[in-house]
Enzyme design. Structure first.
Site, PDB file in Angstrom:
ATOM      1  CG  HIS A 178     -11.779  18.022 -33.084  1.00 10.89           C
ATOM      2  ND1 HIS A 178     -13.105  17.655 -33.048  1.00 10.89           N
ATOM      3  CD2 HIS A 178     -11.296  17.787 -31.836  1.00 10.89           C
ATOM      4  CE1 HIS A 178     -13.407  17.206 -31.840  1.00 10.89           C
ATOM      5  NE2 HIS A 178     -12.330  17.283 -31.082  1.00 10.89           N
TER       6      HIS A 178
ATOM      7  CD  GLU B  42     -11.780  23.470 -22.745  1.00  8.47           C
ATOM      8  OE1 GLU B  42     -11.414  22.387 -23.249  1.00  8.47           O
ATOM      9  OE2 GLU B  42     -12.905  23.620 -22.185  1.00  8.47           O
TER      10      GLU B  42
END
Length: 389
Positions: free
Chosen positions: A193, A123
């Site tokens: 998540h 990321e």
């Protein structure tokens, strides 16, 4: 069909203590404790993934419309961005194959692998490349596969992207830099998540933070974000990807950033939220009206930074009462900023303290997600509390 979540209090002392401290939750008709057993009746609450809020039909009303869900509206918005801007590129983990949620399906085939491409699972690398590409005049549309994994890129976003325009004295900017990220509860995401990280980024001058709640808004706000002169964090409520469906204009249109939408006018209490929580709040407002005759004014912020202070204050000055709700934890959550602003600038109009209905100050749970999320009944109790204060 009656659905119950049952947990033994002796094995779940920590989470039970949280519930016990929340009187509004214990008063909910959907929550019972019998002989040391937590019993939560979900048949009385909003149905999972039920769409109750729809976009403004006045948006691009001269265009033809097509019935699509939220992820397809986002896909269409990105396709228009690629078509109208030859410098636009889309990249991220698995986006070349359509992405985990299929938001980029078909774009690589249509625009080529040089403009829609996969990245390594890194990321900070995705963010660094996005900043560099935008800095030399490109339009970078970067996907972070889940908002929970944006944190490795945090330094790049808050120390580089957010400050680039300011430290150059506005000689340079990162216009065209957009980070897309799915956020929030989905029913089975657990710790990594399901998180809502918006509060980390709204504390950063130089960024804009946007959260849509309908397919119409998702497409229009995304196009505005991609074309803005500032870097934008665009958080997409993943449980709405497929469940939110409506007639969306097929052409190019934008919805201005920084402008809230009054979804429903009312006179007794102002109810404020954003993203997926808007559908929960609409359900709570409907219950308040049908069961208690309470008239709620429902506001969708849409943009969290900068947020539409004027629309919120105008509403609160009219109703004299307010609750703010979001999935993220309570302490230092986004609702605190709205509450303090109302306190500072509309204190003499208030008939009750501003209420906050949020997630708990715990990591996002898996098996206890239904207890954690601020559902319509928790919000209904908060509405009743401020009205009866």
């Amino acid at each position: 069909m009656l659905k119950n979540l049952v947990g033994n209090i002796n094995k779940n002392k920590t989470i039970y203590q949280i519930f016990k401290s929340n009187n509004n939750f214990l008063k909910s008709s959907s929550f019972k404790v019998n002989n040391g057993i937590i019993n939560y009746n979900f048949s009385k609450t909003q149905k999972k993934n039920e769409q109750l809020v729809f976009g403004d039909r006045e948006v691009a009303k001269d265009q033809d419309r097509e019935k699509v869900n939220l992820f397809t509206a986002i896909n269409n918005g990105m396709s228009i961005a690629l078509e109208t801007d030859p410098k636009a590129v889309i990249f991220g983990e698995d986006v070349g194959f359509g992405g985990v949620f299929r938001c980029t399906t078909g774009l690589r085939e249509k625009y080529g692998k040089e403009r829609v491409f996969n990245t390594p699972l890194c990321e900070q690398g995705i963010a660094g490349f996005a900043i560099g590409y935008a800095a030399v005049g490109g339009t970078a549309i970067a996907e972070i596969q889940f908002a929970d994994y944006i944190f490795p890129a945090f330094d790049q976003i808050v120390n580089e992207a957010a400050k680039y325009r300011y430290r150059s004295g506005d000689q340079f900017n990162l216009g065209g830099l957009t980070f897309r990220a799915p956020y929030g509860a989905v029913g089975h995401g657990g710790h990594y998540h399901s998180q809502s990280p918006e509060a980390y980024f709204v504390h950063t001058p130089g960024l804009k933070v946007v959260v849509p709640s309908t397919p119409i808004d998702a497409k229009g706000l995304l196009l505005s974000s991609i074309r803005d002169k500032n870097p934008v964090i665009f958080l997409e409520p993943k449980w709405l990807y497929r469940s939110a469906v409506e007639e969306v204009p097929v052409g190019d249109y934008e919805i201005p950033l920084g402008k809230a939408r009054v979804i429903q006018k009312g006179s007794d209490v102002t109810v404020i939220g954003y993203g997926a929580q808007m559908h929960v709040l609409q359900d709570a407002c409907n219950k308040a009206r049908d069961e208690y005759g309470i008239s709620c004014e429902l506001i969708d912020l849409r943009t969290l930074l900068p947020w539409d202070v004027g629309t919120v204050l105008d509403s609160v000055k009219k109703t004299g009462r307010c609750i703010v709700s979001h999935e993220a934890p309570r302490t230092m959550g986004y609702a605190a900023e709205i509450s303090s602003t109302i306190q500072e600038r509309a204190f003499l109009y208030l008939e009750a303290p501003v209420g906050r209905v949020t997630g708990y100050d715990t990591p996002f749970p898996l098996t206890h997600e239904k207890f954690y999320v601020p559902d319509s009944y928790k919000n209904l109790e908060a509405i009743k509390k401020v009205v009866n204060y």
